[in-house]
Scaffold this active site. Sequence first.
Site, PDB file in Angstrom:
ATOM      1  N   ASN A  57      30.912  10.441  -3.832  1.00 47.44           N
ATOM      2  CA  ASN A  57      30.714  11.434  -4.889  1.00 47.44           C
ATOM      3  C   ASN A  57      31.022  10.907  -6.284  1.00 47.44           C
ATOM      4  O   ASN A  57      31.087  11.675  -7.236  1.00 47.44           O
ATOM      5  CB  ASN A  57      31.561  12.683  -4.607  1.00 47.44           C
ATOM      6  CG  ASN A  57      33.033  12.380  -4.406  1.00 47.44           C
ATOM      7  OD1 ASN A  57      33.385  11.386  -3.771  1.00 47.44           O
ATOM      8  ND2 ASN A  57      33.898  13.238  -4.919  1.00 47.44           N
ATOM      9  N   CYS A  58      31.201   9.596  -6.419  1.00 46.23           N
ATOM     10  CA  CYS A  58      31.400   8.988  -7.736  1.00 46.23           C
ATOM     11  C   CYS A  58      30.155   8.199  -8.127  1.00 46.23           C
ATOM     12  O   CYS A  58      29.784   7.245  -7.430  1.00 46.23           O
ATOM     13  CB  CYS A  58      32.624   8.066  -7.715  1.00 46.23           C
ATOM     14  SG  CYS A  58      32.791   7.102  -9.242  1.00 46.23           S
ATOM     15  N   PRO A  59      29.488   8.550  -9.223  1.00 44.19           N
ATOM     16  CA  PRO A  59      28.263   7.822  -9.600  1.00 44.19           C
ATOM     17  C   PRO A  59      28.504   6.359  -9.923  1.00 44.19           C
ATOM     18  O   PRO A  59      27.643   5.515  -9.673  1.00 44.19           O
ATOM     19  CB  PRO A  59      27.754   8.595 -10.828  1.00 44.19           C
ATOM     20  CG  PRO A  59      28.957   9.307 -11.356  1.00 44.19           C
ATOM     21  CD  PRO A  59      29.795   9.638 -10.161  1.00 44.19           C
TER      22      PRO A  59
END
Length: 216
Positions: A57-59
């Site tokens: 969920n971290c770009p």
Amino acid sequence: MGILVQGHWHEEELPTETDSAGAFQRSESQFRNRITADGTSGFKAEPGRYHLYVAYNCPWAHRVLIFRAVKKLEDAITVAYALPGIREQGWLFASDQLFPECTPDTVNAFRHLHQAYTASDPNYTGKVTVPTLWDTKTRRIVNNESSEIICMLNNEFRDIAGDDTDFYPAHLRPEIDQINDLVYSTYTTVSTGAASRARRLLTKRSMTPSSRRLTS
């Protein structure tokens, strides 16, 4: 998310990331060593030596995973995937039946990412972020800046990677660096105009570090 202060975890935000007007301003990543193909940096590109801490969920972590895949480095660099969501003590690596694709840290058995930071610097003060690139030989963090990790995967692992495509060619580097600076500086303001300008600058169809940063 919380921060480390002199090696101790605190459930608070980094004061330096808020300006006098209360607006967010991103702090620089602190671990900025480099892996090199010949090892002159002290960190030689070797299969099986390096380990990534990431979160789906971290770009910023997501684009490093993309580059690891397109360069076919899955067998050369291991990965631990954090459980999603904001939790006490930051990024958590553990088994959870709800998230079977999120795997514990099988290299160091760290439960929280901040353990990797204090193992590297017992007096570390700052944020604890993904992606984080760990060296199993020196048992410390090499780098936690995603743009630099991507460039290392592209430039320094050519004899190891299963795909030798150069996504950071010399003749495009000034333009790529310009776009990277633009996207990074405007990311936190969610500026549609800035994003549109960056997309216009991406005149080449080939995938570059800039295109991964802009679309991740």
